[in-house]
Scaffold this motif. Sequence first.
Motif, PDB file in Angstrom:
ATOM      1  N   TYR A  46       0.816  -1.223   0.000  1.00  0.00           N
ATOM      2  CA  TYR A  46       0.000   0.000   0.000  1.00  0.00           C
ATOM      3  C   TYR A  46       0.851   1.275   0.000  1.00  0.00           C
ATOM      4  N   PRO A  47       1.524   1.557  -1.119  1.00  0.00           N
ATOM      5  CA  PRO A  47       2.351   2.770  -1.200  1.00  0.00           C
ATOM      6  C   PRO A  47       1.487   4.027  -1.131  1.00  0.00           C
ATOM      7  N   PRO A  48       2.104   5.146  -0.797  1.00  0.00           N
ATOM      8  CA  PRO A  48       1.345   6.403  -0.769  1.00  0.00           C
ATOM      9  C   PRO A  48       0.922   6.797  -2.180  1.00  0.00           C
ATOM     10  N   ALA A  49      -0.162   7.527  -2.264  1.00  0.00           N
ATOM     11  CA  ALA A  49      -0.600   8.087  -3.547  1.00  0.00           C
ATOM     12  C   ALA A  49       0.443   9.113  -3.998  1.00  0.00           C
ATOM     13  N   VAL A  50       0.604   9.254  -5.297  1.00  0.00           N
ATOM     14  CA  VAL A  50       1.530  10.236  -5.859  1.00  0.00           C
ATOM     15  C   VAL A  50       0.699  11.322  -6.520  1.00  0.00           C
ATOM     16  N   GLU A  51       0.944  12.557  -6.094  1.00  0.00           N
ATOM     17  CA  GLU A  51       0.169  13.702  -6.595  1.00  0.00           C
ATOM     18  C   GLU A  51       1.112  14.832  -6.977  1.00  0.00           C
ATOM     19  N   PRO A  52       0.656  15.707  -7.867  1.00  0.00           N
ATOM     20  CA  PRO A  52       1.488  16.878  -8.183  1.00  0.00           C
ATOM     21  C   PRO A  52       1.521  17.837  -7.001  1.00  0.00           C
ATOM     22  N   LEU A  53       2.664  18.443  -6.787  1.00  0.00           N
ATOM     23  CA  LEU A  53       2.784  19.506  -5.797  1.00  0.00           C
ATOM     24  C   LEU A  53       2.002  20.707  -6.326  1.00  0.00           C
ATOM     25  N   PRO A  54       1.159  21.309  -5.512  1.00  0.00           N
ATOM     26  CA  PRO A  54       0.387  22.458  -6.012  1.00  0.00           C
ATOM     27  C   PRO A  54       1.316  23.558  -6.532  1.00  0.00           C
ATOM     28  N   PRO A  55       0.967  24.169  -7.657  1.00  0.00           N
ATOM     29  CA  PRO A  55       1.841  25.188  -8.258  1.00  0.00           C
ATOM     30  C   PRO A  55       2.103  26.377  -7.332  1.00  0.00           C
ATOM     31  N   GLN A  56       1.183  26.647  -6.401  1.00  0.00           N
ATOM     32  CA  GLN A  56       1.374  27.782  -5.490  1.00  0.00           C
ATOM     33  C   GLN A  56       2.351  27.473  -4.354  1.00  0.00           C
ATOM     34  N   GLN A  61      10.026  21.905  -1.728  1.00  0.00           N
ATOM     35  CA  GLN A  61      10.305  21.306  -3.042  1.00  0.00           C
ATOM     36  C   GLN A  61       9.343  20.159  -3.309  1.00  0.00           C
ATOM     37  N   ALA A  62       8.933  19.480  -2.234  1.00  0.00           N
ATOM     38  CA  ALA A  62       8.036  18.331  -2.298  1.00  0.00           C
ATOM     39  C   ALA A  62       7.564  18.074  -0.871  1.00  0.00           C
ATOM     40  N   ASP A  63       6.599  17.171  -0.697  1.00  0.00           N
ATOM     41  CA  ASP A  63       6.228  16.767   0.654  1.00  0.00           C
ATOM     42  C   ASP A  63       5.615  15.381   0.622  1.00  0.00           C
ATOM     43  N   ALA A  64       5.612  14.750   1.794  1.00  0.00           N
ATOM     44  CA  ALA A  64       5.081  13.387   1.869  1.00  0.00           C
ATOM     45  C   ALA A  64       4.664  13.057   3.283  1.00  0.00           C
ATOM     46  N   ASN A  65       3.689  12.169   3.356  1.00  0.00           N
ATOM     47  CA  ASN A  65       3.315  11.525   4.600  1.00  0.00           C
ATOM     48  C   ASN A  65       2.949  10.093   4.231  1.00  0.00           C
ATOM     49  N   ARG A  66       2.419   9.348   5.158  1.00  0.00           N
ATOM     50  CA  ARG A  66       2.137   7.931   4.912  1.00  0.00           C
ATOM     51  C   ARG A  66       1.155   7.715   3.755  1.00  0.00           C
ATOM     52  N   LEU A  71       5.024  15.840  -5.616  1.00  0.00           N
ATOM     53  CA  LEU A  71       6.250  16.234  -6.300  1.00  0.00           C
ATOM     54  C   LEU A  71       5.967  17.301  -7.350  1.00  0.00           C
ATOM     55  N   PRO A  72       6.996  18.103  -7.699  1.00  0.00           N
ATOM     56  CA  PRO A  72       6.845  19.082  -8.787  1.00  0.00           C
ATOM     57  C   PRO A  72       6.885  18.379 -10.144  1.00  0.00           C
ATOM     58  N   PRO A  73       6.695  19.120 -11.240  1.00  0.00           N
ATOM     59  CA  PRO A  73       6.701  18.508 -12.574  1.00  0.00           C
ATOM     60  C   PRO A  73       8.008  17.784 -12.910  1.00  0.00           C
ATOM     61  N   GLN A  74       9.134  18.277 -12.413  1.00  0.00           N
ATOM     62  CA  GLN A  74      10.430  17.615 -12.568  1.00  0.00           C
ATOM     63  C   GLN A  74      11.133  17.629 -11.223  1.00  0.00           C
ATOM     64  N   TRP A  75      11.894  16.581 -10.954  1.00  0.00           N
ATOM     65  CA  TRP A  75      12.530  16.458  -9.636  1.00  0.00           C
ATOM     66  C   TRP A  75      13.787  15.599  -9.740  1.00  0.00           C
ATOM     67  N   LEU A  79      15.445  13.555  -4.301  1.00  0.00           N
ATOM     68  CA  LEU A  79      14.265  14.155  -3.677  1.00  0.00           C
ATOM     69  C   LEU A  79      13.166  13.111  -3.464  1.00  0.00           C
ATOM     70  N   LEU A  80      12.981  12.231  -4.430  1.00  0.00           N
ATOM     71  CA  LEU A  80      11.999  11.162  -4.272  1.00  0.00           C
ATOM     72  C   LEU A  80      12.382  10.264  -3.091  1.00  0.00           C
ATOM     73  N   LEU A  81      13.659   9.941  -2.955  1.00  0.00           N
ATOM     74  CA  LEU A  81      14.105   9.090  -1.848  1.00  0.00           C
ATOM     75  C   LEU A  81      13.893   9.779  -0.506  1.00  0.00           C
ATOM     76  N   HIS A  82      14.147  11.069  -0.449  1.00  0.00           N
ATOM     77  CA  HIS A  82      13.905  11.862   0.760  1.00  0.00           C
ATOM     78  C   HIS A  82      12.429  11.778   1.156  1.00  0.00           C
ATOM     79  N   GLU A  83      11.560  12.002   0.185  1.00  0.00           N
ATOM     80  CA  GLU A  83      10.124  11.993   0.478  1.00  0.00           C
ATOM     81  C   GLU A  83       9.618  10.591   0.810  1.00  0.00           C
ATOM     82  N   LEU A  84      10.182   9.567   0.187  1.00  0.00           N
ATOM     83  CA  LEU A  84       9.798   8.200   0.548  1.00  0.00           C
ATOM     84  C   LEU A  84      10.194   7.889   1.991  1.00  0.00           C
TER      85      LEU A  84
END
Length: 145
Positions: A46-56, A61-66, A71-75, A79-84
Amino acid sequence: MKRDRQRARVYAWEDAHVAPHGQDLLPFAAARPMVEAIWAEMGLRYPPAVEPLPPQSRRVQADANRLRLRLPPQWPSWLLLHELAHAMTSTHDGASDGHGPRFMGLYLQLLERYLRLPAAALAPSLAEAGIAWDPAARPIFLDPA
């Protein structure tokens, strides 16, 4: 709410010791398959859902919880490993290790496995930066309460 005492030190350490090794920019479309693969390779369901970071969003740079990773459009790959690592050290009700020893232990496991940065080689720089880490860290939701 508990203060995240290592946050600034972790960001400074990451800029100096991790970011130079993961400058490749990946597209948002690559995130979901990578999250699902890494989550499964770590023995998790049950991995976390992946969503775009709001443009505002200007402060992160990114954020995550359980439950969600944004994430932004490019990363960069690090950064992905940090958020995971954040997703693995958070619970569905919002409890989190922040940038504490459990987070850092899991982050180093991910850096070693996916960016091939050996934890043993990074450990001296963590000590120098005053960053505590747990080499035996496990995702918070695997440990009994």
